[in-house]
Scaffold this motif. Sequence first.
Motif, PDB file in Angstrom:
ATOM      1  N   VAL A 256       0.833  -1.206   0.000  1.00 11.57           N
ATOM      2  CA  VAL A 256       0.000   0.000   0.000  1.00 11.57           C
ATOM      3  C   VAL A 256       0.866   1.253   0.000  1.00 11.57           C
ATOM      4  O   VAL A 256       0.615   2.212  -0.734  1.00 11.57           O
ATOM      5  CB  VAL A 256      -0.954   0.004   1.208  1.00 11.57           C
ATOM      6  CG1 VAL A 256      -1.697   1.336   1.323  1.00 11.57           C
ATOM      7  CG2 VAL A 256      -1.964  -1.137   1.089  1.00 11.57           C
ATOM      8  N   VAL A 272      -4.860   6.789   5.484  1.00 11.18           N
ATOM      9  CA  VAL A 272      -5.206   5.527   4.809  1.00 11.18           C
ATOM     10  C   VAL A 272      -5.160   4.375   5.805  1.00 11.18           C
ATOM     11  O   VAL A 272      -6.041   3.502   5.819  1.00 11.18           O
ATOM     12  CB  VAL A 272      -4.254   5.268   3.627  1.00 11.18           C
ATOM     13  CG1 VAL A 272      -4.412   3.842   3.096  1.00 11.18           C
ATOM     14  CG2 VAL A 272      -4.509   6.274   2.510  1.00 11.18           C
ATOM     15  N   TYR A 276      -8.416   2.089   6.453  1.00 15.08           N
ATOM     16  CA  TYR A 276      -8.497   0.820   5.738  1.00 15.08           C
ATOM     17  C   TYR A 276      -7.618  -0.309   6.269  1.00 15.08           C
ATOM     18  O   TYR A 276      -7.763  -1.448   5.824  1.00 15.08           O
ATOM     19  CB  TYR A 276      -8.163   1.056   4.260  1.00 15.08           C
ATOM     20  CG  TYR A 276      -9.040   2.104   3.612  1.00 15.08           C
ATOM     21  CD1 TYR A 276     -10.427   1.976   3.605  1.00 15.08           C
ATOM     22  CD2 TYR A 276      -8.486   3.231   3.003  1.00 15.08           C
ATOM     23  CE1 TYR A 276     -11.242   2.936   3.023  1.00 15.08           C
ATOM     24  CE2 TYR A 276      -9.294   4.200   2.406  1.00 15.08           C
ATOM     25  CZ  TYR A 276     -10.670   4.048   2.424  1.00 15.08           C
ATOM     26  OH  TYR A 276     -11.478   4.994   1.845  1.00 15.08           O
ATOM     27  N   ASP A 277      -6.717  -0.031   7.198  1.00 16.90           N
ATOM     28  CA  ASP A 277      -5.895  -1.088   7.784  1.00 16.90           C
ATOM     29  C   ASP A 277      -6.720  -1.868   8.801  1.00 16.90           C
ATOM     30  O   ASP A 277      -7.837  -1.491   9.143  1.00 16.90           O
ATOM     31  CB  ASP A 277      -4.667  -0.462   8.461  1.00 16.90           C
ATOM     32  CG  ASP A 277      -3.696  -1.516   8.974  1.00 16.90           C
ATOM     33  OD1 ASP A 277      -3.731  -2.648   8.462  1.00 16.90           O
ATOM     34  OD2 ASP A 277      -2.906  -1.202   9.870  1.00 16.90           O
ATOM     35  N   TYR A 288      -4.587  -4.887   4.144  1.00 17.53           N
ATOM     36  CA  TYR A 288      -5.602  -3.916   3.722  1.00 17.53           C
ATOM     37  C   TYR A 288      -6.502  -4.564   2.680  1.00 17.53           C
ATOM     38  O   TYR A 288      -6.065  -5.418   1.908  1.00 17.53           O
ATOM     39  CB  TYR A 288      -4.940  -2.700   3.072  1.00 17.53           C
ATOM     40  CG  TYR A 288      -4.133  -1.827   3.996  1.00 17.53           C
ATOM     41  CD1 TYR A 288      -4.564  -0.539   4.321  1.00 17.53           C
ATOM     42  CD2 TYR A 288      -2.925  -2.272   4.536  1.00 17.53           C
ATOM     43  CE1 TYR A 288      -3.809   0.280   5.162  1.00 17.53           C
ATOM     44  CE2 TYR A 288      -2.175  -1.462   5.371  1.00 17.53           C
ATOM     45  CZ  TYR A 288      -2.616  -0.186   5.675  1.00 17.53           C
ATOM     46  OH  TYR A 288      -1.878   0.624   6.502  1.00 17.53           O
ATOM     47  N   ILE A 293      -8.532   0.324  -1.222  1.00 22.25           N
ATOM     48  CA  ILE A 293      -7.270   0.953  -1.621  1.00 22.25           C
ATOM     49  C   ILE A 293      -7.307   1.366  -3.083  1.00 22.25           C
ATOM     50  O   ILE A 293      -6.920   2.490  -3.447  1.00 22.25           O
ATOM     51  CB  ILE A 293      -6.082   0.003  -1.352  1.00 22.25           C
ATOM     52  CG1 ILE A 293      -5.931  -0.246   0.152  1.00 22.25           C
ATOM     53  CG2 ILE A 293      -4.798   0.590  -1.926  1.00 22.25           C
ATOM     54  CD1 ILE A 293      -5.703   0.994   0.983  1.00 22.25           C
ATOM     55  N   TYR A 296      -9.528   4.324  -3.495  1.00 17.99           N
ATOM     56  CA  TYR A 296      -8.905   5.536  -2.957  1.00 17.99           C
ATOM     57  C   TYR A 296      -7.810   6.050  -3.893  1.00 17.99           C
ATOM     58  O   TYR A 296      -7.702   7.264  -4.133  1.00 17.99           O
ATOM     59  CB  TYR A 296      -8.332   5.283  -1.565  1.00 17.99           C
ATOM     60  CG  TYR A 296      -7.605   6.502  -1.044  1.00 17.99           C
ATOM     61  CD1 TYR A 296      -8.314   7.628  -0.631  1.00 17.99           C
ATOM     62  CD2 TYR A 296      -6.220   6.552  -1.023  1.00 17.99           C
ATOM     63  CE1 TYR A 296      -7.655   8.764  -0.206  1.00 17.99           C
ATOM     64  CE2 TYR A 296      -5.551   7.691  -0.595  1.00 17.99           C
ATOM     65  CZ  TYR A 296      -6.277   8.799  -0.184  1.00 17.99           C
ATOM     66  OH  TYR A 296      -5.624   9.933   0.224  1.00 17.99           O
TER      67      TYR A 296
END
Length: 560
Positions: A256, A272, A276-277, A288, A293, A296
């Motif tokens: 990522v 992020v 999203y983690d 993720y 991802i 985004y």
Amino acid sequence: MARTIGIGHQDFEQMTANDNFYIDKTLFIKEWWENNDAVTLITRPRRFGKTLNLSMTEYFFSVSHAGRSDLFEKFAIWQEEKYRELQGTYPVIFLSFASVKETSFANTREKICQIIKNLYNRYDFLLETDCLNASEKDTYLKISSDMNDSLASGSLNALSDFLMRYYGRKAIILLDEYDTPMQESYIHGYWDELVSFVRNLFNSTFKTNPFLEKALMTGITRVSKESIFSDLNNLSVITTISDLYTDSFGFTQQEVWDALDEYDLASRKEDVKNWYDGFSFGSRTDIYNPWSIINYLKTARFSPYWANTSSNSLIGKLIREGSADIKIAMEDLLSGKPLCTQIDEQIIFSQLGRKESAIWSLLLASGYLRVKQWHIDKRGRAVYELVLTNREVSLMFEQIVEDWFLEFTPAYNNFIKALLLDDKKAMNLYMNRVALSTFSYFDTGRHPSEASEPERFYHGFVLGLMVDLADRYSITSNRESGFGRYDVVLEPLKDTDDAIILEFKVRDPEDEAALVDTVREALKQIEHRKYSAALKAKGIPQERIRRYGFAFEGKNVLIG
């Protein structure tokens, strides 16, 4: 120059041929092949690259794609000379149940049979060869969407046989989203019928199939062995808490970070991570979900992309109709607190309506919860500490709770307004409308209980308050006792709002002549147990602490 981001591609060739953004997962092929399991089931949450990885596996092994070195030569698997020689050397049967979302068994059976029929159509050149005798060709032509059970159950076994004769090698079978029809059957009430049909199909395809080289199945859940896998003792099951294939599905943090660098978004790394983690597979805790991802990277805007890709109807139903303890646990989870529970990796759908651990197991498998840590208790059982996966998932659950009251929004919203304005007359009017409309909505309908309805409603109502007033109040519940001796404290986040204490009680006809007496007892309990002490300790003066007693009798509510 950054690669083009294409949304929604699940075909490996489409994804890679035009140099679209793609994170190399081709070493999954090597790991799967070298583990040398006869039948592998890998469970991962939705939108984690399961379909794309199976498509990649088909392109790699299938004789239909022999000589396609162009698809793999820039990826890690092509650095392995042994695997260059394997490319395009096996007959591969690839099917998916992702679209099997019917509301009846008859339609589900027909759709599965049609998927098999479509496979046969792909290989109908076999009818022009000498590999099949006249009787077998006749049977081949009988494969249809309405074929009988015996023909259906043996259809993939037979196709494996035919392909082995033609190509001289046993077949690889890839089945994507095997459990989609199982989940639909639970929701729509035809579980037992489907289990019988699928069990026979799987037994013939994956166990008593001498023409099978290897098989790979993917899904979200591990459906209990006692149902569709009862005869499969050759099945290797890889769940989210297993330590195999941990980085093959989903993106690692380093992947990522590299992607953010490529698209000039390095300054947003911490945001992020917060959004999203949180996913973990086995001992790997930096996973993720790819869908969020990728979206985004394309938009540079934060949004619950992954959480919004599904109706989440089963999850919402299980929590809404669940016991008081399930709703209490959701209060904690939404407040950021952990849930300690046992987990059964085998999802037994018949237990979802009555066994709490089955629900938490489903939420873990689906990616909505993650393991924070775990330990072995004194009895030798594994106990897991679970939390909501990330901000995106928290927002999803808040939306589920809001949707509970969507149909009754005018009355519910008017009650919230009346509560904030300290208008008891309006509170009573609108609370009775909400309660009358929603009491049965929070019961399962399978074993309705008049005694349990107030408790189910109450905890759903508290969750609604937590979500709707989250921007103005921190809401906590006192849980030392069961329903009837229970308070809710709304601590204001701003000095301009009053603190609020709510006490809920069910009328006891032996001790209370009328609901007004129950209200009086609720207010006495607030004073007797000094529920306001914690608020006063935080500097909130007595005159800014409002107290309300809620008395229930059946579907009638009196607030005082």
